[in-house]
Design a protein around this motif. Structure first.
Motif, PDB file in Angstrom:
ATOM      1  N   ILE A   1      46.864  41.034  45.360  1.00  0.00           N
ATOM      2  CA  ILE A   1      48.201  40.579  44.987  1.00  0.00           C
ATOM      3  C   ILE A   1      48.417  40.990  43.536  1.00  0.00           C
ATOM      4  O   ILE A   1      47.587  40.719  42.676  1.00  0.00           O
ATOM      5  CB  ILE A   1      48.361  39.062  45.225  1.00  0.00           C
ATOM      6  CG1 ILE A   1      49.807  38.614  45.069  1.00  0.00           C
ATOM      7  CG2 ILE A   1      47.436  38.238  44.375  1.00  0.00           C
ATOM      8  CD1 ILE A   1      50.093  37.246  45.689  1.00  0.00           C
ATOM      9  N   GLU A   2      49.486  41.719  43.294  1.00  0.00           N
ATOM     10  CA  GLU A   2      49.733  42.214  41.936  1.00  0.00           C
ATOM     11  C   GLU A   2      51.231  42.412  41.737  1.00  0.00           C
ATOM     12  O   GLU A   2      52.001  42.414  42.701  1.00  0.00           O
ATOM     13  CB  GLU A   2      48.976  43.524  41.690  1.00  0.00           C
ATOM     14  CG  GLU A   2      49.303  44.605  42.683  1.00  0.00           C
ATOM     15  CD  GLU A   2      48.422  45.848  42.510  1.00  0.00           C
ATOM     16  OE1 GLU A   2      48.138  46.212  41.368  1.00  0.00           O
ATOM     17  OE2 GLU A   2      48.045  46.442  43.529  1.00  0.00           O
ATOM     18  N   THR A   3      51.636  42.568  40.491  1.00  0.00           N
ATOM     19  CA  THR A   3      53.055  42.824  40.196  1.00  0.00           C
ATOM     20  C   THR A   3      53.166  44.157  39.461  1.00  0.00           C
ATOM     21  O   THR A   3      53.184  44.210  38.233  1.00  0.00           O
ATOM     22  CB  THR A   3      53.677  41.688  39.342  1.00  0.00           C
ATOM     23  OG1 THR A   3      53.091  41.676  38.053  1.00  0.00           O
ATOM     24  CG2 THR A   3      53.515  40.333  40.012  1.00  0.00           C
TER      25      THR A   3
ATOM     26  N   THR B   1      59.570  38.399  42.800  1.00  0.00           N
ATOM     27  CA  THR B   1      58.879  37.142  42.515  1.00  0.00           C
ATOM     28  C   THR B   1      59.530  36.412  41.342  1.00  0.00           C
ATOM     29  O   THR B   1      59.986  37.041  40.383  1.00  0.00           O
ATOM     30  CB  THR B   1      57.371  37.342  42.243  1.00  0.00           C
ATOM     31  OG1 THR B   1      56.814  36.092  41.836  1.00  0.00           O
ATOM     32  CG2 THR B   1      57.101  38.364  41.164  1.00  0.00           C
TER      33      THR B   1
ATOM     34  N   ILE C   1      56.639  42.245  43.179  1.00  0.00           N
ATOM     35  CA  ILE C   1      55.284  41.855  43.608  1.00  0.00           C
ATOM     36  C   ILE C   1      54.875  42.641  44.844  1.00  0.00           C
ATOM     37  O   ILE C   1      55.723  42.964  45.685  1.00  0.00           O
ATOM     38  CB  ILE C   1      55.219  40.331  43.862  1.00  0.00           C
ATOM     39  CG1 ILE C   1      53.778  39.868  44.070  1.00  0.00           C
ATOM     40  CG2 ILE C   1      56.080  39.911  45.038  1.00  0.00           C
ATOM     41  CD1 ILE C   1      53.618  38.354  44.025  1.00  0.00           C
TER      42      ILE C   1
ATOM     43  N   ASN D   1      50.554  39.743  36.155  1.00  0.00           N
ATOM     44  CA  ASN D   1      51.372  39.171  37.236  1.00  0.00           C
ATOM     45  C   ASN D   1      52.646  38.528  36.706  1.00  0.00           C
ATOM     46  O   ASN D   1      53.043  37.451  37.146  1.00  0.00           O
ATOM     47  CB  ASN D   1      50.561  38.173  38.077  1.00  0.00           C
ATOM     48  CG  ASN D   1      49.720  38.882  39.127  1.00  0.00           C
ATOM     49  OD1 ASN D   1      49.858  40.085  39.310  1.00  0.00           O
ATOM     50  ND2 ASN D   1      48.869  38.149  39.813  1.00  0.00           N
TER      51      ASN D   1
ATOM     52  N   SER E   1      57.204  32.399  43.854  1.00  0.00           N
ATOM     53  CA  SER E   1      56.267  32.619  42.749  1.00  0.00           C
ATOM     54  C   SER E   1      55.022  33.315  43.306  1.00  0.00           C
ATOM     55  O   SER E   1      54.838  33.401  44.525  1.00  0.00           O
ATOM     56  CB  SER E   1      55.868  31.283  42.134  1.00  0.00           C
ATOM     57  OG  SER E   1      55.142  30.535  43.095  1.00  0.00           O
ATOM     58  N   VAL E   2      54.155  33.783  42.415  1.00  0.00           N
ATOM     59  CA  VAL E   2      52.891  34.392  42.869  1.00  0.00           C
ATOM     60  C   VAL E   2      52.091  33.350  43.655  1.00  0.00           C
ATOM     61  O   VAL E   2      51.548  33.630  44.726  1.00  0.00           O
ATOM     62  CB  VAL E   2      52.083  34.921  41.659  1.00  0.00           C
ATOM     63  CG1 VAL E   2      50.721  35.437  42.115  1.00  0.00           C
ATOM     64  CG2 VAL E   2      52.861  36.031  40.949  1.00  0.00           C
ATOM     65  N   GLU E   3      52.059  32.111  43.131  1.00  0.00           N
ATOM     66  CA  GLU E   3      51.331  31.039  43.832  1.00  0.00           C
ATOM     67  C   GLU E   3      51.994  30.751  45.185  1.00  0.00           C
ATOM     68  O   GLU E   3      51.309  30.537  46.187  1.00  0.00           O
ATOM     69  CB  GLU E   3      51.332  29.774  42.971  1.00  0.00           C
ATOM     70  CG  GLU E   3      50.417  28.694  43.498  1.00  0.00           C
ATOM     71  CD  GLU E   3      50.564  27.385  42.735  1.00  0.00           C
ATOM     72  OE1 GLU E   3      51.058  27.402  41.597  1.00  0.00           O
ATOM     73  OE2 GLU E   3      50.212  26.340  43.310  1.00  0.00           O
TER      74      GLU E   3
ATOM     75  N   ARG F   1      50.864  33.197  47.751  1.00  0.00           N
ATOM     76  CA  ARG F   1      49.510  32.898  48.270  1.00  0.00           C
ATOM     77  C   ARG F   1      49.589  31.830  49.359  1.00  0.00           C
ATOM     78  O   ARG F   1      48.987  31.967  50.424  1.00  0.00           O
ATOM     79  CB  ARG F   1      48.611  32.399  47.127  1.00  0.00           C
ATOM     80  CG  ARG F   1      48.244  33.471  46.119  1.00  0.00           C
ATOM     81  CD  ARG F   1      47.207  32.931  45.124  1.00  0.00           C
ATOM     82  NE  ARG F   1      47.097  33.774  43.954  1.00  0.00           N
ATOM     83  CZ  ARG F   1      46.398  34.911  43.920  1.00  0.00           C
ATOM     84  NH1 ARG F   1      45.761  35.315  45.002  1.00  0.00           N
ATOM     85  NH2 ARG F   1      46.350  35.630  42.810  1.00  0.00           N
TER      86      ARG F   1
ATOM     87  N   ASN G   1      58.103  34.743  39.166  1.00  0.00           N
ATOM     88  CA  ASN G   1      57.309  34.839  37.939  1.00  0.00           C
ATOM     89  C   ASN G   1      57.782  35.963  37.026  1.00  0.00           C
ATOM     90  O   ASN G   1      57.352  36.049  35.882  1.00  0.00           O
ATOM     91  CB  ASN G   1      55.836  35.126  38.271  1.00  0.00           C
ATOM     92  CG  ASN G   1      55.136  33.938  38.864  1.00  0.00           C
ATOM     93  OD1 ASN G   1      55.628  33.344  39.808  1.00  0.00           O
ATOM     94  ND2 ASN G   1      53.993  33.577  38.325  1.00  0.00           N
TER      95      ASN G   1
END
Ligand code: ZN
Length: 332
Positions: free
Chosen positions: A270-272, A226, A325, A320, A252-254, A257, A228
């Motif tokens: 959802i996690e890193t 990711t 990810i 995150n 990115s995390v977003e 999604r 991020n």
């Protein structure tokens, strides 16, 4: 876990060198490349993120994802993944020489996670099928078979050499790209997909195909890179994880999604959980003498305090902000 355990610098640098050679062999004609929209949120509003080996990465101004555009077309990528020297080196040297560490530190915990998803499922008393997308060398298949919870294990692996290696160990392998699978090939309760999404031409098409290979309510466990992540944000064009033409999508995390929503899934977690960001940054600074690019990183290096580094890595995991990810999603 340390970077040296799973990607020792000498092996990884040789892989990167072969990747550059492959670019000249397989991607000399850039007129065939395709411009794409953000693979996360599908926006076309972006700015220049970075350039690496003459490949351009854009950064989405809506969700922050990094993505290669223009990128090699599907035919170019398929030719590359069947015949490239860097891909063969990964299979015959890199994976084999790091196999023990990767099994113990990466694939065993992932197999346990898949087994946990099995334990939570509603298919009690049914045959439960696990589908692994992008089985590669088959290490995850070995570990998941060892746990013994699944009635059936199927792998999808497009590379013929990898597919053959897995078959010789007794696994049922569909030798296709995930984009080419049909509901007749497989209908799984649980799918896993580790470090594949960053490679594919079109992540949304890819995930929709995986979705069709799952039964309704089936679960997908997926890991990738990711944008991020601390090491990617700090190292940027110096990051070894940003390696064209292998890694095209660093969402990115977003962006993740958005992508899962667009592809017919409901995200459950959802996690890193990455463990290597700090180690990767410190190693890169030592290897390349980046001193003075970031005062904060210089301070970390000067302190060289393992307790601080470990605590900082935990902070990244919990917020995150690691570059590794993990998503658990349910098929709608
Ligand atoms: Zn976006």
């Amino acid at each position: 876990m340390k970077e040296i355990d799973i990607r020792p610098a000498d092996l990884f640098n040789e892989f990167l060198k072969l990747s550059v050679d492959d670019i000249n062999t397989f991607f000399a004609d850039k007129s065939l490349f395709k411009h794409v929209r953000c693979p996360g949120c599908d926006s076309n509003v972006s700015h220049h993120g970075l350039t690496k080996y003459d490949f351009t990465y854009l950064q989405c101004l809506v969700c922050g994802s990094l993505y290669c555009s223009p990128r090699p077309n599907i035919g170019q990528l398929e030719e590359f993944y069947q015949n490239a020297k860097s891909v063969e080196f990964w299979a015959t040297h890199f994976y084999q020489e790091t196999a023990d560490a990767r099994k113990k530190l990466m694939f065993r915990p992932r197999a346990m996670l898949a087994a946990d998803l099995f334990s939570e499922n509603v298919w009690i008393d049914q045959d439960v099928e696990l589908l692994d997308v992008g089985s590669g060398y088959g290490m995850f298949l070995d570990e998941v078979k060892r746990i013994g919870k699944f009635n059936s294990i199927v792998g999808i692996e497009p590379n013929e050499q990898f597919a053959q290696i897995c078959r010789e160990r007794g696994f049922h392998i569909i030798n296709k790209y995930a984009e080419d699978i049909t509901a007749d090939d497989v209908s799984a309760n649980i799918a896993t997909c580790f470090e594949v999404l960053e490679h594919v031409y079109d992540p949304c098409t890819f995930l929709r195909k995986v979705q069709k290979a799952l039964c309704v309510g089936g679960k997908l466990l997926l890991t990738t890179l990711t944008a991020n992540g601390f090491d990617i944000q700090v190292l940027w064009q110096h990051s070894k994880s940003l390696t064209p033409p292998h890694h095209l999508n660093i969402l990115s995390v977003e962006g993740m999604r958005h992508l899962f929503e667009r592809s017919g899934y409901r995200i459950l977690e959802i996690e890193t959980p990455g463990k290597l960001d700090v180690d990767i940054v410190l190693n890169a600074y030592k290897e390349n003498n980046f001193i003075s690019e970031s005062r904060f990183v210089n301070l970390l290096i000067a302190q060289n305090n393992e307790k601080t580094n470990n605590a900082f890595q935990r902070f990244l995991q919990q917020n995150n902000l690691s570059s590794h990810i993990q998503v658990v999603a349910e098929r709608l």
